[in-house]
Design a protein around this motif. Structure first.
Motif, short mmCIF file in Angstrom:
data_model
loop_
_atom_site.label_atom_id
_atom_site.label_comp_id
_atom_site.label_asym_id
_atom_site.label_seq_id
_atom_site.Cartn_x
_atom_site.Cartn_y
_atom_site.Cartn_z
N LEU A 296 0.81 -1.22 0.00
CA LEU A 296 0.00 0.00 0.00
C LEU A 296 0.85 1.27 0.00
CD1 LEU A 296 -2.88 -0.96 2.46
CD2 LEU A 296 -3.04 -0.65 -0.01
N SER A 297 2.11 1.15 0.39
CA SER A 297 2.96 2.34 0.44
C SER A 297 3.93 2.44 -0.74
CB SER A 297 3.77 2.36 1.75
OG SER A 297 4.69 1.27 1.79
N CYS A 298 3.96 1.43 -1.63
CA CYS A 298 4.95 1.44 -2.71
C CYS A 298 4.46 2.28 -3.88
CB CYS A 298 5.29 0.03 -3.16
SG CYS A 298 4.02 -0.77 -4.17
N ALA A 312 -2.11 -7.60 -4.70
CA ALA A 312 -1.97 -6.21 -5.15
C ALA A 312 -3.25 -5.72 -5.81
CB ALA A 312 -0.79 -6.10 -6.11
N GLY A 313 -3.88 -6.58 -6.61
CA GLY A 313 -5.14 -6.21 -7.25
C GLY A 313 -6.25 -5.97 -6.24
N CYS A 314 -6.34 -6.83 -5.23
CA CYS A 314 -7.37 -6.66 -4.19
C CYS A 314 -7.18 -5.36 -3.42
CB CYS A 314 -7.34 -7.84 -3.22
SG CYS A 314 -7.95 -9.39 -3.88
N LEU A 315 -5.92 -4.94 -3.26
CA LEU A 315 -5.61 -3.74 -2.49
C LEU A 315 -5.66 -2.47 -3.33
CD1 LEU A 315 -2.60 -5.12 -0.41
CD2 LEU A 315 -4.96 -4.83 0.36
N GLY A 316 -5.81 -2.61 -4.66
CA GLY A 316 -5.83 -1.45 -5.53
C GLY A 316 -4.47 -0.83 -5.75
#
Length: 353
Positions: A296-298, A312-316
């Motif tokens: 989330l921070s990258c 990554a897809g689930c987190l947007g």
């Protein structure tokens, strides 16, 4: 012009009105309509829209589809169908189901009630990777909500417990050692490869226990958002040697050097990935909660078909999924994630500096 089908679903639509679609979309739509007719035992369906559809029907010899200049209502408006029908040959079953659902929303009378008992436990021995766990927990949670199943549990792989803990589940829990359990692996095996990854287990449970299925299962929100630490100038790369579709080593190294122009590169992986890519890179290993916070921070995520790609897809998280196998297959798995783009490996040399 609605007809009953041999599959038992009454009044299936047989008239469709397509919007002014690009030719590529017309190809997939025409093939999808032919498949739709065959699957449901319909002698013929009609479609109006761009003249290219009529030309394609003749070129491909689709006797199941008839092109007409215009339709009198009622006719199903293809523009109203979800855009996810654009998924090639592997998506024809998905398109077929979506056309039915676009025509009418099943009532409670049409939908058989779920026979999944509250409190049931599903045991998973084979499906024990992060991507599987995300699909299982997400699909099962939405199925229970949609079908008024009070609660169920999963057991088996520890990653299932982590996903249940990290994501907001109201009806799915994890139990370590149940006295009785249903084979979740056997249910997962019924999944259709033509539907999106998060949807697959939702459909498999519906095929097994009845009830209502979804074509668009949204990712579950996090149970607790991590405290933001600001965006880091970091590109996380996941090109795991244990993936079923890892890129060749020389291609992976070149890709890593290309994305280095966009930030500090850190590779997500363990000893196998280090042996595969080399010891001169920065490697990161973390438990699921920490991995969520890092992603989330990258600045960007770059990976192949993997569980971390689905995370990554689930987190947007914005990123690229590099297809090293069959592009259509990879794209069909990831097409539901708005933040991720799927590109062929060969395209990285053109799209990345």
């Amino acid at each position: 012009m609605n007809r009953p089908s041999i599959s038992g679903r009454e009044e299936l639509p047989t008239r469709f009105a397509a919007a002014d679609l690009p030719v590529r979309d017309c190809v997939e739509l025409t093939a999808g309509l032919a498949s739709y007719a065959r699957i449901h035992g319909l002698a013929q369906v009609e479609v109006s829209g761009p003249p290219a559809i009529g030309e394609l029907i003749e070129e491909f010899g689709f006797d199941e589809v008839r092109f007409v200049d215009a339709h009198q209502k009622p006719a199903v408006d293809i523009a109203a169908a979800p855009r996810t029908w654009r998924c090639g040959q592997r998506g024809l079953r998905c398109l077929s189901d979506q056309l039915v659902d676009a025509a009418r929303v099943p009532s409670e009378v049409d939908t058989p009630p779920s026979t999944l008992l509250g409190g049931s436990v599903m045991w998973f021995a084979r499906h024990n990777r992060l991507g599987d766990a995300l699909g299982i927990v997400t699909g099962l949670e939405h199925y229970c909500r949609d079908n008024a199943v009070a609660s169920v549990a999963v057991t088996g792989s520890p990653i299932l417990a982590e996903v249940v803990e990290v994501f907001a589940c109201e009806r799915v829990s994890y139990v370590p050692s149940p006295s009785e359990a249903i084979s979740g692996d056997a249910i997962f095996a019924r999944s259709s490869w033509s539907v999106q990854w998060l949807d697959r287990f939702n459909h498999a449970v519906t095929d097994t226990f009845g009830g209502r299925a979804r074509h668009r299962v949204p990712p579950l929100p996090l149970r607790q958002e991590p405290t933001p630490s600001g965006q880091e100038n970091v590109v996380y790369c996941q090109l795991d040697a244990r993936s079923s579709t890892p890129p060749p080593r020389h291609s992976a190294r070149r890709l890593l050097s290309q994305v280095a122009a966009h930030g500090e590169v850190r590779v997500l992986g363990g000893p196998d990935t280090q042996d595969y890519l080399g010891q001169d890179l920065t490697y990161v290993r973390a438990e699921l909660p920490e991995m969520v916070a890092r992603l989330l921070s990258c600045r960007l995520f770059v990976g192949c078909d993997s569980g971390l790609g689905h995370l990554a897809g689930c987190l947007g998280v914005p990123g690229l999924i590099v297809s090293t196998d069959d592009f259509e297959t990879t794209w069909s798995f990831f097409r539901g994630y708005a933040s991720l783009s799927v590109i062929p490996l060969a395209a990285t040399e053109v799209l990345l500096p």
